[in-house]
Write an enzyme that holds these catalytic residues in place. Structure first.
Site, PDB file in Angstrom:
ATOM      1  N   HIS A 223       0.814  -1.207   0.000  1.00 15.50           N
ATOM      2  CA  HIS A 223       0.000   0.000   0.000  1.00 15.50           C
ATOM      3  C   HIS A 223       0.860   1.275   0.000  1.00 15.50           C
ATOM      4  O   HIS A 223       2.008   1.265   0.460  1.00 15.50           O
ATOM      5  CB  HIS A 223      -0.909   0.016   1.234  1.00 15.50           C
ATOM      6  CG  HIS A 223      -2.356  -0.125   0.916  1.00 15.50           C
ATOM      7  ND1 HIS A 223      -2.935  -1.323   0.567  1.00 15.50           N
ATOM      8  CD2 HIS A 223      -3.359   0.789   0.873  1.00 15.50           C
ATOM      9  CE1 HIS A 223      -4.224  -1.149   0.345  1.00 15.50           C
ATOM     10  NE2 HIS A 223      -4.506   0.132   0.513  1.00 15.50           N
TER      11      HIS A 223
ATOM     12  N   THR B   7      14.471  18.269  -0.236  1.00 17.70           N
ATOM     13  CA  THR B   7      13.810  19.552  -0.016  1.00 17.70           C
ATOM     14  C   THR B   7      12.372  19.348   0.446  1.00 17.70           C
ATOM     15  O   THR B   7      11.758  18.312   0.199  1.00 17.70           O
ATOM     16  CB  THR B   7      13.788  20.407  -1.294  1.00 17.70           C
ATOM     17  OG1 THR B   7      12.950  19.768  -2.277  1.00 17.70           O
ATOM     18  CG2 THR B   7      15.180  20.600  -1.859  1.00 17.70           C
TER      19      THR B   7
ATOM     20  N   ASP C  89      12.646  17.247  -5.204  1.00 16.28           N
ATOM     21  CA  ASP C  89      13.741  16.463  -4.641  1.00 16.28           C
ATOM     22  C   ASP C  89      13.434  15.992  -3.230  1.00 16.28           C
ATOM     23  O   ASP C  89      12.772  16.685  -2.446  1.00 16.28           O
ATOM     24  CB  ASP C  89      15.035  17.288  -4.646  1.00 16.28           C
ATOM     25  CG  ASP C  89      15.726  17.260  -5.997  1.00 16.28           C
ATOM     26  OD1 ASP C  89      16.093  16.164  -6.436  1.00 16.28           O
ATOM     27  OD2 ASP C  89      15.872  18.329  -6.613  1.00 16.28           O
TER      28      ASP C  89
ATOM     29  N   SER D  76       0.147  -3.889   3.817  1.00 22.18           N
ATOM     30  CA  SER D  76       0.592  -2.612   4.370  1.00 22.18           C
ATOM     31  C   SER D  76       2.112  -2.536   4.333  1.00 22.18           C
ATOM     32  O   SER D  76       2.786  -3.540   4.572  1.00 22.18           O
ATOM     33  CB  SER D  76       0.112  -2.467   5.817  1.00 22.18           C
ATOM     34  OG  SER D  76       0.781  -1.395   6.464  1.00 22.18           O
TER      35      SER D  76
ATOM     36  N   ASP E 160      11.737  21.535  -5.932  1.00 27.77           N
ATOM     37  CA  ASP E 160      10.717  21.044  -5.001  1.00 27.77           C
ATOM     38  C   ASP E 160      10.294  19.599  -5.255  1.00 27.77           C
ATOM     39  O   ASP E 160       9.453  19.058  -4.537  1.00 27.77           O
ATOM     40  CB  ASP E 160       9.498  21.971  -4.974  1.00 27.77           C
ATOM     41  CG  ASP E 160       8.713  21.986  -6.277  1.00 27.77           C
ATOM     42  OD1 ASP E 160       8.954  21.140  -7.151  1.00 27.77           O
ATOM     43  OD2 ASP E 160       7.827  22.858  -6.427  1.00 27.77           O
TER      44      ASP E 160
END
Length: 637
Positions: free
Chosen positions: A204, A580, A577, A256, A575
């Protein structure tokens, strides 16, 4: 001989104040980005067949696949390429991240936590999927396609073992550890270079918890990013990478990734990111190991596709466990579904398994409605979805089912979340009909549309979350087996199949309040980085900004980490990566602050750095104005 084309594109939706899809929590709303979501498209063309025989396989980092998304994608592709890509030869599967923005769905249930339909997020998804196909279509070239299989333990655990244990001994013996370890890798080579892979594994997309507010592709998104970007050096903002890796689902209904149990609210904040990375690395390592063992996939491609009204299927005895003829029922949610799972609890007052109050009410109803009892019992019915469906499209009842073949690999496209034993039964049936090895037949959930869960008739009796979410009753899997068998027989015999009746068009409802005009000194830096950092430390900066939803910057970025190289500044992170994060916070009624963090990687080159933020402000007249802001320099030693 096969030719293959590959393409990738950004499908990230609204990063601010948009309900997230997956856990069903109304207070889980986007507040930034950890990693961008992407669509990866693969076009397979059989050059040995007459005509232009193609198969389009799309792996989208989305919470759920949706009929309205597929329809709009196919409409756009028809405008571009005529009848080259159709329902029959296009398979779109979602990775099932629980950390993506919602509101893009055509059926009302899935938009209840997002204040209805969100056109901007829908457009970002459709535009990105179509863009990825455009790249793949233009990239088609001769390739060597090979196939391998493996086993992966330690990246999944059965979250409903009591339901699994109700299955017959032969099924349980196939999965002695209650998990499906089967992995499959499709490898694409041109000359001496591997240019693409598609990895299949059941787990999941719930490594990120329901307390997270950052957009993330979860563990499969990390696996793809790690191989493309960290290992392969891809720069997503600079164009199409030389290598594309997709990590797809199979039958993870009861699987899960939280092998150590669900994270408690008291767990350290970084723990869910560590879990995401760990499970993603497990899948990457399994896929990478398989590269050396792949063998030719074989010749030919084929596809069959049909729609079935899943709420009124008469199932022949050959597909039921007791050999008796059975009928499915109209969609109904059980009390177990309302309870949620251990990793994502649902509504207060419900629990997985038996719920005495709802069970008593349902028994009374069953006495008055024998056909409903025959289909749905012992489900403690909380919500008959057929009733709201009569007023407005609420959940899908007429659903797509698909079977495709690439060489010796068969993919069963199921529009839901099959448990591992449900998937096994579908796989065994197709393998026996077409004469394939079981390992070469996969049940690919989250394909083309969404119907919630698919449990075996035995698992259904336990009424855990998965059984309570098997909407069409105890015989839902049997109905799907009957439908898939018809597709497999038609494929084996070279016969077409009837398309069936399509679902009625959906009508999007939205009650999203318009955001106020932005206010503030846009771009002002209100918290600068320190002067010096070492690898392993975190650089942080805070900016006065505007609502990120003003411009989703699809294919772009809200942030850059740049390094001085001579007289120039060179971008080394954005943004999308892993190192970050971009966090948005509302200030008052109309203000916005953005916090940007960069965890300095261990292999960072020493030098001078800055953080750059890109935003877009909207005034009272709706006029948009882009701005950028830059921190002072800091040194990494």
């Amino acid at each position: 001989m096969l030719s293959v084309g590959r393409g990738i594109a950004d499908i990230t939706g609204e990063a601010a104040d948009c309900g997230m899809l997956g856990y069903g929590k109304s207070d889980q709303r986007t507040a930034g980005i950890h990693q961008r979501l992407r669509s990866r498209a693969f076009v397979f063309r059989d050059d040995s067949q007459d005509g232009d025989a193609r198969l389009l396989l799309i792996v989208a980092e989305l919470p759920l696949p949706m009929q309205n998304v597929n329809e709009e994608v196919l409409r756009r592709l028809a405008d571009l390429y005529g009848d080259t890509y159709s329902e029959q030869n296009t398979l779109i599967t979602a990775t099932h991240t629980h950390a993506g923005p919602g509101g893009y769905c055509g059926y009302l249930l899935y938009n209840l936590t997002t204040s209805g339909f969100r056109p901007a997020t829908f457009a970002a998804i459709v535009d990105g999927i179509v863009e990825s196909v455009e790249h793949a279509h233009a990239d088609v070239a001769p390739a060597e396609v090979s196939l391998s299989h493996g086993e992966l333990y330690g990246a999944s655990i059965n979250r409903s073992p009591s339901a699994f244990d109700r299955n017959p001994p032969a099924d349980k013996a196939f999965f002695p550890k209650r998990v499906d370890p089967h992995t499959t890798l499709v490898r694409i080579d041109r000359g001496e270079a591997t240019v693409g892979v598609i990895h299949f594994f059941a787990t999941h997309g719930t490594s990120m918890t329901n307390r997270n507010h950052l957009i993330s592709g979860d563990n499969k998104g990390f696996a793809a990013y790690h191989w493309e970007r960290t290992v392969g050096g891809a720069d997503y903002l600079a164009g199409q990478p030389d290598f594309i890796a997709a990590f797809a689902q199979t039958n993870p209904g009861d699987m899960s990734p939280n092998v150590d149990g669900p994270l408690s609210p008291e767990a350290p904040p970084d723990r869910e990111f560590d879990n995401t990375r760990r499970t993603g690395l497990c899948q990457f390592e399994d896929a990478f190991t398989q590269l050396s063992g792949a063998t030719p996939i074989g010749a030919g491609i084929d596809a069959r596709f049909t729609y079935v009204d899943l709420g009124s299927v008469l199932v022949r005895g050959e597909y039921t466990p007791d050999g008796e003829e059975r009928r499915t029922g109209r969609p109904m949610f059980g009390a177990g579904a309302m309870a949620g799972t251990d990793e994502g609890p649902g509504f207060h007052g419900f629990r997985q398994g038996r719920n005495p109050f709802w069970d008593r009410l349902s028994r009374a109803m069953y006495r008055l409605a024998r056909p409903t009892a025959a289909a749905q019992a012992p489900k403690g019915i909380v919500m008959p979805a057929r009733l709201p469906n009569r007023i407005h499209p609420f959940v899908q009842e007429i659903v797509p089912v698909q079977l495709v073949r690439i060489g010796r690999l068969y993919l069963i496209g199921i529009p839901g979340e099959p448990t591992i034993v449900a998937g096994l039964r579908l796989r065994r049936m197709v393998a026996s009909i077409v004469g394939a090895d079981l390992a070469d037949v996969l049940c690919v959930g989250y394909t083309n549309a969404y119907i919630h869960y698919v449990t075996t008739p035995e698992e259904y009796l336990e009424q855990r979350y998965e059984g309570g979410s098997t909407l069409f009753g105890r015989w839902e899997l049997c109905a799907l087996m009957q439908t898939v068998a018809e597709l497999a027989e038609a494929m084996r015999d070279g016969r077409p199949v009837t398309l069936g009746r399509r679902p009625r068009p959906t009508r999007e409802l939205s009650w999203v309040r318009g955001a106020p005009a932005d206010a503030g000194s846009f771009g002002a830096v209100i918290a600068e980085p320190s002067a010096t950092y070492r690898p392993g430390q975190a650089v942080e900066a805070v900016f006065v900004s505007a609502l990120p939803n003003n411009d989703l910057r699809r294919g772009g970025t809200y942030l850059e980490v740049v390094r001085r190289e001579g007289a120039s500044w060179v971008r080394i992170a954005d943004d999308g990566d892993w190192a970050t994060s971009f966090r948005w916070q509302r200030q008052g009624r109309a203000g916005s602050h953005v916090s940007i963090r960069w965890d300095v990687p261990g292999d960072t080159t020493p030098g001078q750095y800055r953080i750059v933020h890109h935003g877009t402000a909207r005034d009272r007249n709706g006029m948009l104005t882009a701005f950028s802001a830059t921190t002072r320099e800091f040194t990494v030693v």
